[in-house]
Design a protein around this motif. Structure first.
Motif, PDB file in Angstrom:
ATOM      1  N   GLY A  43      -4.931   7.245  17.853  1.00 17.48           N
ATOM      2  CA  GLY A  43      -5.164   6.326  18.954  1.00 17.48           C
ATOM      3  C   GLY A  43      -5.098   7.015  20.301  1.00 17.48           C
ATOM      4  N   CYS A  44      -4.990   6.213  21.353  1.00 23.42           N
ATOM      5  CA  CYS A  44      -4.914   6.726  22.723  1.00 23.42           C
ATOM      6  C   CYS A  44      -3.719   6.100  23.433  1.00 23.42           C
ATOM      7  N   PHE A  45      -3.074   6.886  24.277  1.00 22.83           N
ATOM      8  CA  PHE A  45      -1.938   6.431  25.066  1.00 22.83           C
ATOM      9  C   PHE A  45      -2.105   6.968  26.475  1.00 22.83           C
ATOM     10  N   GLY A  46      -1.760   6.141  27.455  1.00 26.24           N
ATOM     11  CA  GLY A  46      -1.840   6.616  28.828  1.00 26.24           C
ATOM     12  C   GLY A  46      -1.142   5.673  29.780  1.00 26.24           C
ATOM     13  N   SER A  47      -1.073   6.113  31.043  1.00 21.90           N
ATOM     14  CA  SER A  47      -0.435   5.270  32.042  1.00 21.90           C
ATOM     15  C   SER A  47      -1.034   5.511  33.412  1.00 21.90           C
ATOM     16  N   TYR A  48      -0.947   4.493  34.227  1.00 25.51           N
ATOM     17  CA  TYR A  48      -1.357   4.535  35.626  1.00 25.51           C
ATOM     18  C   TYR A  48      -0.115   4.263  36.456  1.00 25.51           C
ATOM     19  N   TYR A  49       0.078   5.023  37.512  1.00 25.17           N
ATOM     20  CA  TYR A  49       1.128   4.716  38.464  1.00 25.17           C
ATOM     21  C   TYR A  49       0.516   4.734  39.843  1.00 25.17           C
ATOM     22  N   GLY A  50       0.671   3.640  40.568  1.00 25.16           N
ATOM     23  CA  GLY A  50       0.118   3.584  41.913  1.00 25.16           C
ATOM     24  C   GLY A  50       0.079   2.168  42.443  1.00 25.16           C
ATOM     25  N   LYS A  51      -0.731   1.993  43.460  1.00 27.95           N
ATOM     26  CA  LYS A  51      -0.862   0.701  44.130  1.00 27.95           C
ATOM     27  C   LYS A  51      -1.455  -0.331  43.178  1.00 27.95           C
ATOM     28  N   GLU A  52      -0.999  -1.571  43.364  1.00 31.08           N
ATOM     29  CA  GLU A  52      -1.579  -2.676  42.592  1.00 31.08           C
ATOM     30  C   GLU A  52      -2.952  -3.032  43.145  1.00 31.08           C
ATOM     31  N   PHE A  53      -3.001  -3.267  44.433  1.00 33.00           N
ATOM     32  CA  PHE A  53      -4.220  -3.684  45.114  1.00 33.00           C
ATOM     33  C   PHE A  53      -4.422  -2.829  46.358  1.00 33.00           C
ATOM     34  N   ILE A  54      -5.680  -2.521  46.662  1.00 33.30           N
ATOM     35  CA  ILE A  54      -6.027  -1.847  47.908  1.00 33.30           C
ATOM     36  C   ILE A  54      -7.161  -2.644  48.529  1.00 33.30           C
ATOM     37  N   ASP A  55      -6.934  -3.143  49.742  1.00 36.74           N
ATOM     38  CA  ASP A  55      -7.924  -3.966  50.443  1.00 36.74           C
ATOM     39  C   ASP A  55      -8.450  -5.090  49.552  1.00 36.74           C
ATOM     40  N   GLY A  56      -7.549  -5.736  48.812  1.00 36.89           N
ATOM     41  CA  GLY A  56      -7.909  -6.852  47.957  1.00 36.89           C
ATOM     42  C   GLY A  56      -8.511  -6.454  46.621  1.00 36.89           C
ATOM     43  N   SER A  57      -8.752  -5.160  46.414  1.00 36.69           N
ATOM     44  CA  SER A  57      -9.335  -4.688  45.154  1.00 36.69           C
ATOM     45  C   SER A  57      -8.222  -4.392  44.148  1.00 36.69           C
ATOM     46  N   ASP A  58      -8.411  -4.833  42.943  1.00 29.94           N
ATOM     47  CA  ASP A  58      -7.423  -4.729  41.866  1.00 29.94           C
ATOM     48  C   ASP A  58      -7.465  -3.323  41.245  1.00 29.94           C
ATOM     49  N   VAL A  59      -6.928  -2.309  41.960  1.00 26.60           N
ATOM     50  CA  VAL A  59      -7.047  -0.924  41.501  1.00 26.60           C
ATOM     51  C   VAL A  59      -6.218  -0.625  40.259  1.00 26.60           C
ATOM     52  N   ALA A  60      -5.055  -1.224  40.122  1.00 27.04           N
ATOM     53  CA  ALA A  60      -4.225  -0.957  38.939  1.00 27.04           C
ATOM     54  C   ALA A  60      -4.928  -1.409  37.667  1.00 27.04           C
ATOM     55  N   HIS A  61      -5.570  -2.556  37.729  1.00 30.19           N
ATOM     56  CA  HIS A  61      -6.251  -3.083  36.551  1.00 30.19           C
ATOM     57  C   HIS A  61      -7.436  -2.208  36.142  1.00 30.19           C
ATOM     58  N   GLN A  62      -7.948  -1.400  37.058  1.00 30.04           N
ATOM     59  CA  GLN A  62      -9.061  -0.517  36.728  1.00 30.04           C
ATOM     60  C   GLN A  62      -8.673   0.531  35.682  1.00 30.04           C
ATOM     61  N   PHE A  63      -7.365   0.722  35.472  1.00 28.18           N
ATOM     62  CA  PHE A  63      -6.927   1.638  34.418  1.00 28.18           C
ATOM     63  C   PHE A  63      -7.413   1.151  33.051  1.00 28.18           C
ATOM     64  N   SER A  64      -7.570  -0.148  32.878  1.00 24.22           N
ATOM     65  CA  SER A  64      -8.121  -0.680  31.624  1.00 24.22           C
ATOM     66  C   SER A  64      -9.534  -0.153  31.391  1.00 24.22           C
TER      67      SER A  64
END
Length: 185
Positions: A43-64
């Motif tokens: 399988g695959c495993f990973g993580s994102y660490y950083g801002k949740e939102f930048i200028d209203g854009s959902d950057v954390a969710h982009q890790f999906s």
């Protein structure tokens, strides 16, 4: 606390090192840090660490999105090596610690399970989701429908939700180019 942290690192390291293949992605900018994504035959495993939102854009969710692309690539790679697998939806692990604080650690573990034949395998993977709202599954199904072989359908997980409110449907299907020889019609 150190023992628990050590055990978590040990378990993750053990899981990630079980197979020969490992792919790392490291992205660093002023606004986000994506740790690595490791993929192997399990399988695959990973993580994102950083801002949740930048200028209203959902950057954390982009890790999906990033993880979905890596999983899809690994499924195709395994298929080409005659290792037939699909994503094990029941054992997907998601966590989003720190949500609401401005900085979030989004961790994902997408495990594979071996299947009997090449036509039981899946070689494409995606998702639909978001923070604190029900994902638009009907719209995503419609968007992905053009990618299906005749007679095939999307395999969709149950809704997965983190304690902090991330909601995801994970989706897999037979890639019509990779698995053209599995065409039902």
């Amino acid at each position: 606390m150190r023992v628990i942290k050590y055990m978590q690192v040990f378990l993750i390291s053990t899981w990630m090192s079980q197979a020969a293949y490992s792919q790392k992605v490291v992205v660093k900018t002023q606004t986000q840090i994506t740790d690595n994504i490791e993929c192997n035959d399990d399988g695959c495993f990973g993580s994102y660490y950083g801002k949740e939102f930048i200028d209203g854009s959902d950057v954390a969710h982009q890790f999906s999105n990033t993880m979905s692309a890596k999983v899809g690539g690994k499924l195709k790679e395994l298929y080409s090596k005659e290792k037939y697998v699909k994503v094990n939806f029941e054992n997907i692990e998601m966590s989003t610690k720190g949500m609401g604080s401005g900085m979030v650690r989004y961790e994902l573990r997408i495990p594979f399970v071996t299947v009997a034949t090449k036509c039981d395998a899946y070689t494409s993977f995606d998702h639909v989701g978001g923070w604190n709202h029900i994902p638009s599954l009907p719209r995503r199904k419609k968007e992905l429908s053009s990618l299906l072989m005749p007679g095939e359908s999307l395999d969709i997980s149950k809704l997965k939700t983190t304690t902090e409110g991330l909601q995801e449907y994970w989706i897999q299907w037979k890639n019509k180019t990779t698995q053209h020889n599995c065409n039902q019609n």
